[in-house]
Design an enzyme around this catalytic site. Sequence first.
Site, mmCIF file in Angstrom:
data_model
loop_
_atom_site.group_PDB
_atom_site.id
_atom_site.type_symbol
_atom_site.label_atom_id
_atom_site.label_comp_id
_atom_site.label_asym_id
_atom_site.label_seq_id
_atom_site.Cartn_x
_atom_site.Cartn_y
_atom_site.Cartn_z
ATOM 1 N N ASP A 22 0.845 -1.193 0.000
ATOM 2 C CA ASP A 22 0.000 0.000 0.000
ATOM 3 C C ASP A 22 0.881 1.244 0.000
ATOM 4 O O ASP A 22 2.099 1.153 0.131
ATOM 5 C CB ASP A 22 -0.909 0.002 1.238
ATOM 6 C CG ASP A 22 -0.094 -0.065 2.519
ATOM 7 O OD1 ASP A 22 0.355 0.996 2.989
ATOM 8 O OD2 ASP A 22 0.124 -1.183 3.051
ATOM 9 N N ASP A 65 0.692 3.603 2.373
ATOM 10 C CA ASP A 65 0.471 4.175 3.700
ATOM 11 C C ASP A 65 -0.729 5.117 3.590
ATOM 12 O O ASP A 65 -1.695 4.780 2.911
ATOM 13 C CB ASP A 65 1.754 4.851 4.203
ATOM 14 C CG ASP A 65 1.787 4.935 5.725
ATOM 15 O OD1 ASP A 65 1.455 3.927 6.377
ATOM 16 O OD2 ASP A 65 2.160 5.982 6.260
#
Length: 288
Positions: free
Chosen positions: A208, A210
Amino acid sequence: MDKMIGVIGGSGVYEIDGLEQAEWTEVETPFGAPSDQILTGVLNGTRMAFLPRHGRGHVHTPSTVPYRANIFAMKVLGVTDLVAVSAVGSLKEAYAPGDFVIIDQYIDRTFAREKTFFGPGLVGHVPFAHPICPVLAEACAQAARMTGVTVHQGGTYVAMEGPQFSTLAESRLYRSWGADVIGMTGMPEAKLAREAELCYACVAMVTDYDCWHPGHDAVDVAQVVAVAVKNAGKARSLVASLPELLAGPKTDCTAGCGHALDSAIMTAPAKYDAEMVAKLKPIMGRVL
């Protein structure tokens, strides 16, 4: 002594076709039980050991992973080269979900974990300016490229305590430091591996962005798991390639990993605590 490759990671990493003489082994340590039993076997002629970092079924939080027991157990089993496979968030646009990053530096922001094997009566300070074995990291980079995944060689890993994900302010702060990825399990694992004189490398799998990325929703578990599952096959392929790249006798690491304790112990021999010496001799017997 031939090399023995250890791998600490998730369940998808150890489910490898062709692992012979596979056996789950219980290992007791002075620091308690490891995260789980350790799967040992032989892959393409090279001895292997696999440890689920959070335990099968993911029962340990990042803070409760028994890091000292895990590293101790790997060392006494005969592991010489230890590879960590970890899910991380990206702090840079160029490090996209699905990419692999071969870590070379850390920023340790953890605070609730035991970070050393040393203690009163046996005090030591290992060098840690370069926390990753460059020889093992290069082998991991080669193995990662062979899977066809996008590989970034070199990256700074911020180790946060968790288990919550970052606030937006924290994520922006870490980006301002020039860090590349963020995770919850990189420390103190790397520090303990250095104290145990193991060659250690970390393959970080980006799941991802973040929460800093304007086009990316806040991180949630479902998102992390979905990308991790997609990466699992490539992680297995990477690990399966390591015996070919690392096969042969274990020689002195050119980076000095196997001699990290040469000048580390500060306590005068006459003041050694006998109980501490007995506890640590299985992994530090070379200098004790």
